[in-house]
Scaffold this motif. Sequence first.
Motif, PDB file in Angstrom:
ATOM      1  N   ASN A   1      73.365 106.742  81.212  1.00 12.46           N
ATOM      2  CA  ASN A   1      72.228 105.809  81.134  1.00 12.46           C
ATOM      3  C   ASN A   1      71.361 106.144  79.948  1.00 12.46           C
ATOM      4  O   ASN A   1      71.427 107.244  79.403  1.00 12.46           O
ATOM      5  CB  ASN A   1      71.405 105.890  82.421  1.00 12.46           C
ATOM      6  CG  ASN A   1      70.640 107.194  82.541  1.00 12.46           C
ATOM      7  OD1 ASN A   1      69.489 107.298  82.117  1.00 12.46           O
ATOM      8  ND2 ASN A   1      71.273 108.244  83.071  1.00 12.46           N
ATOM      9  N   VAL A  34      71.626 101.565  82.961  1.00 11.57           N
ATOM     10  CA  VAL A  34      73.010 102.029  83.077  1.00 11.57           C
ATOM     11  C   VAL A  34      73.822 101.524  81.887  1.00 11.57           C
ATOM     12  O   VAL A  34      73.837 100.327  81.596  1.00 11.57           O
ATOM     13  CB  VAL A  34      73.647 101.558  84.409  1.00 11.57           C
ATOM     14  CG1 VAL A  34      75.118 101.952  84.472  1.00 11.57           C
ATOM     15  CG2 VAL A  34      72.881 102.146  85.584  1.00 11.57           C
ATOM     16  N   TYR A  50      74.357  97.522  78.071  1.00 11.29           N
ATOM     17  CA  TYR A  50      73.927  97.925  79.420  1.00 11.29           C
ATOM     18  C   TYR A  50      74.520  97.018  80.485  1.00 11.29           C
ATOM     19  O   TYR A  50      74.708  95.822  80.258  1.00 11.29           O
ATOM     20  CB  TYR A  50      72.399  97.849  79.524  1.00 11.29           C
ATOM     21  CG  TYR A  50      71.691  98.664  78.480  1.00 11.29           C
ATOM     22  CD1 TYR A  50      71.820 100.057  78.466  1.00 11.29           C
ATOM     23  CD2 TYR A  50      70.912  98.059  77.489  1.00 11.29           C
ATOM     24  CE1 TYR A  50      71.176 100.816  77.494  1.00 11.29           C
ATOM     25  CE2 TYR A  50      70.276  98.806  76.512  1.00 11.29           C
ATOM     26  CZ  TYR A  50      70.405 100.181  76.519  1.00 11.29           C
ATOM     27  OH  TYR A  50      69.792 100.937  75.568  1.00 11.29           O
ATOM     28  N   LYS A 109      70.367 110.229  87.772  1.00 12.33           N
ATOM     29  CA  LYS A 109      70.082 109.803  86.398  1.00 12.33           C
ATOM     30  C   LYS A 109      70.144 110.992  85.421  1.00 12.33           C
ATOM     31  O   LYS A 109      70.690 110.901  84.337  1.00 12.33           O
ATOM     32  CB  LYS A 109      68.686 109.183  86.368  1.00 12.33           C
ATOM     33  CG  LYS A 109      68.113 108.892  84.988  1.00 12.33           C
ATOM     34  CD  LYS A 109      66.665 108.401  85.127  1.00 12.33           C
ATOM     35  CE  LYS A 109      65.975 108.181  83.815  1.00 12.33           C
ATOM     36  NZ  LYS A 109      64.561 107.794  84.006  1.00 12.33           N
TER      37      LYS A 109
END
Length: 463
Positions: A342, A347, A360, A371
């Motif tokens: 990410n 993401v 993304y 994350k």
Amino acid sequence: MTETSAANRPLRIAIVGAGPAGIYAADALMKSDVDVSIDLYERMPAPFGLIRYGVAPDHPRIKGIITALHKVLDKPQVRLLGNIDYGADINLAELQRFYDAVIFSTGANADRALTVPGIDLDGSYGAADFVSWYDGHPDVPRNWPLDAEKVAVLGVGNVALDVARVLAKTGDELLPTEIPPNVYEGLKANKALEVHVFGRRGPAQAKFTPLELRELDHSPNIEVIVDPEDIDYDEGSEAARRHSKQVDMVCNTIEQWAIRDVGDRPHKLFLHFFESPAEVAGQDGKVAGLRTERTQLDGTGNVKGTGEFRDWDVQAIYRAVGYLSQNIPQLPFDDQAGTVPNEAGRVLSDDTAEDPAQRYLPATYVTGWIKRGPVGLIGHTKGDANETIACLLDDAPNFTPAAEPEPDAVTKWLEDKGIPFTTWAGWYRLDAHERSLGEPQGRERVKVVEREDMLRASEPGKV
Ligand SMILES: Cc1cc2nc3c(=O)[nH]c(=O)nc-3n(C[C@H](O)[C@H](O)[C@H](O)COP(=O)(O)OP(=O)(O)OC[C@H]3O[C@@H](n4cnc5c(N)ncnc54)[C@H](O)[C@@H]3O)c2cc1C
């Protein structure tokens, strides 16, 4: 109010994972100037993630963070949908039908692997499994074998401290906490007299935080012992001490323990440094010892092996070398880092693309340990959430509106699928039930372990 693609109704957001990261993300969304309606999905029947199922039971002050998180979940813009396992009960395409954006905050709950010969022998345990057991997680076995008199804990972070402390305390010392009856019985039968904690590097490289380290010495049953020969610093270590007050405090505490006389508290807890696990010895398929290689500093704070080996007479080994996240179905995953790739919470789908639309995954975000990896305290997940939510709000004007955004649409879909989900009102009932179990014994709560029992206690009028 900020303009969004769904300006005539609240922005519908699904957050998957009701640990601190997910709850702080909900909080950040509600504090923004966008009208939001949030559903917080959680695999367990109860919220709060590792605060409930990771933080040690003898850390009531940390468990108390739940009180602050409660206030977030009390708000009318957020609903808890518990006992729903993303990947098994619902998938990404289904969520996208009901929500404008999806945030994943699924954390970490497994052990990072340690490759040492013999590490798979019976009696070698992952810290995450042991933590889940003593914190009353429904998905691990109810009984834990605690018949070893001498135990090794591999790793020098706070999880290693938790595991070592729980192993070295007595069951009665832990009884006033929220531990369930099966855990109390298990700990009461614990035969451990010596707990040996091993770090590959030196005191300046240990990942302990000062408060948690000093706490080891507060138990009337634990004698903390450090060999003066394990105190060593090179230039890299001195620099680390100069740059970090925390590192310096940890070193000072360890030094004080190394020079004092050994007392007579019944359980000995040894902190060993410069010992790298080399092999686990076995007998009849069971752990029968640990061989370590002595290491020495190389000037930079790293270590190299000396070729000198030591054998430790231990009958159980706990690996506390880090947690690891599991991959999330339908999302990319970096196996090495144990994270969803990410950028600031968005993401990544193709990191070679410059156009955000290709770069993304649309309207899909991550926050917390999934994350940035399984390091850091609960408080750190707040900053994470703020960063992720800032990105989400920037992107919101371009979201494709959900096809079925009405809050009832998804609950009807879950009911039609026969998925028995818990709610925030259900948590209130389970919470009250756990407190009522503790009350006769003067304890704040006694945890309910079985999933079925948790579900029953969450329903109105069932307990
Ligand atoms: C043993 C241990 C002790 C700790 N002690 C402390 C401490 O004393 N003080 C401190 O500040 N920090 C402590 N921490 C760190 C703290 O727990 C983390 O910083 C924090 O919990 C990370 O938050 P998170 O929300 O990212 O992940 P988590 O807390 O792991 O929450 C993730 C949530 O997502 C849910 N989930 C996962 N997969 C799915 C799915 N497929 N579908 C639905 N839901 C799902 C999980 O059930 C969980 O509830 C400790 C950590 C560990 C491991």
